[in-house]
Write an enzyme that holds these catalytic residues in place. Sequence first.
Site, short mmCIF file in Angstrom:
data_model
loop_
_atom_site.label_atom_id
_atom_site.label_comp_id
_atom_site.label_asym_id
_atom_site.label_seq_id
_atom_site.Cartn_x
_atom_site.Cartn_y
_atom_site.Cartn_z
CG MET A 1 15.90 36.34 48.93
SD MET A 1 17.63 35.94 48.69
CE MET A 1 18.09 37.13 47.48
N GLY A 2 12.85 39.72 50.77
CA GLY A 2 12.54 41.04 51.32
C GLY A 2 12.88 42.15 50.35
CG HIS B 1 8.96 41.26 45.82
ND1 HIS B 1 9.80 42.35 45.90
CD2 HIS B 1 9.74 40.18 45.66
CE1 HIS B 1 11.04 41.93 45.81
NE2 HIS B 1 11.05 40.63 45.65
CG ASP C 1 14.42 36.42 39.32
OD1 ASP C 1 15.50 36.95 39.03
OD2 ASP C 1 13.65 36.88 40.18
CD GLN D 1 14.57 32.54 41.70
OE1 GLN D 1 15.62 32.71 42.29
NE2 GLN D 1 13.54 33.34 41.91
CB SER E 1 15.55 44.66 45.45
OG SER E 1 14.46 43.79 45.59
NE ARG E 2 20.64 42.56 41.84
CZ ARG E 2 21.82 41.99 41.76
NH1 ARG E 2 22.80 42.60 41.13
NH2 ARG E 2 22.05 40.82 42.31
O1 PAF Z 1 14.02 35.37 43.86
C1 PAF Z 1 14.36 35.42 45.07
O2 PAF Z 1 14.13 36.42 45.77
C2 PAF Z 1 15.10 34.24 45.68
O3 PAF Z 1 15.97 33.66 44.78
C3 PAF Z 1 14.16 33.20 46.31
C4 PAF Z 1 13.28 32.52 45.27
C5 PAF Z 1 13.31 33.85 47.38
C6 PAF Z 1 14.99 32.09 46.99
O4 PAF Z 1 15.81 32.60 47.98
#
Ligand code: PAF
Length: 282
Positions: free
Chosen positions: A30-31, A37, A152, A155, A188-189
Site C-alpha cells: 500500500m506504499g 518492503h 503480518d 494476513q 510504516s507506522r
Molecule cells: O500488507 C499490506 O500492505 C496490504 O494488506 C496488502 C497485502 C497490500 C493488501 O492491500
Amino acid sequence: MEIIKEVRVLEEKLKEIRSAGKTIGFTPTMGALHDGHLSLVSRSVEENDVSVCSIFVNPTQFNEKSDLDKYPKTLDADSAMLEKASVDFLFFPSPKEIYPNGESYEVDLPLDGMDEVLEGEFRPGHFKGVIQVVKRLLEITNPNHLYMGQKDFQQFSLIHAMITHFQMPTTLVVCPIKREPNGVAMSSRNVRLSKKGKLLASIIHWTLAESKKRLKNNTVKEVETWALENLTTEWCKVEYFKIVDGYTLKDIIDKKDHDYLVASLAVWIEDVRLIDNMTLKQ
Ligand code: PAF
C-alpha cells in the site's frame, strides 16, 4: 521500471512475459515503503525473471474512513526505491481499475473463523477486504511467486488458505520480519513514534523472545499471562497477546498437541498501534 496504471496494459505485458517462458514475482503493497518492503521486493528480483510491485491503498480493508484518508502517500519516494531495487513494473491502479463493478464484491472462502480472531477481533471486516484485493491482484498478475512479510502473520496465513482453496498457480513466499537494531519491527507506522516511543517499543520484541524461552518450561496460559503483565505499563496498552496454532490460529489447550505455535500481539504506544509476532515452535 515502467509505471502502469491500467489493468489491461499490465495483463498484456505479463501475458507476453509468461509466453516467453519467464517467471514473474509479485509484491503487493500500500506504499509508504520501508526496508521491510524492500526485503520482499529484493527477494522477488533475485528469484524471478520479472518483478512486479503494486501500490494500491485498498479502501475495502479499512474499518475507518479517517484511517484511510490519513494513510501516507509517498509515491515519488516509493517509485525511486523500487527503481533502485530493479523492479520491472510498478502497478499503481485507481480504485476504479481494481473495482470496476463497485467495492461490495466479497470472496466466498470458508475460513472457519480464522479472520475473526487476533487482529480480526479488533478490525472487523479487515481481512475480507485484504482477501478481496489480493485475489483481484493475483488474477491480474498471475505470478509464479507472491511475496509477503512474516510481520503480518494472520494476513499471510489467510492468503495461504485462499491460494490453497482456489488452487491458484502461485507459491506464497513468506519473508522474515525486518527489525530496527533495538528489535522494533519495521512498519510504516513507526514514523509516528517519538525517539522515546521507539525506545519503549523495544519491550515488544524482548517479550516475544522471552516468551519463546519460557514456553519450554511453562504452559501456554502461563506464558500468555506473564507476557500480558510484562507488556502492560503506563505507556504501553496491550490489545491482545495470544499464542495460537500457526495453521488454524485457534487457541491452544495443550502445547504438546501442536507442532507450530505462534505468539501474536497488538499494543498501543503513543497512540500508535503496533503489531508483532514470533514463531515459538515449528
Ligand atoms: O500488507 C499490506 O500492505 C496490504 O494488506 C496488502 C497485502 C497490500 C493488501 O492491500
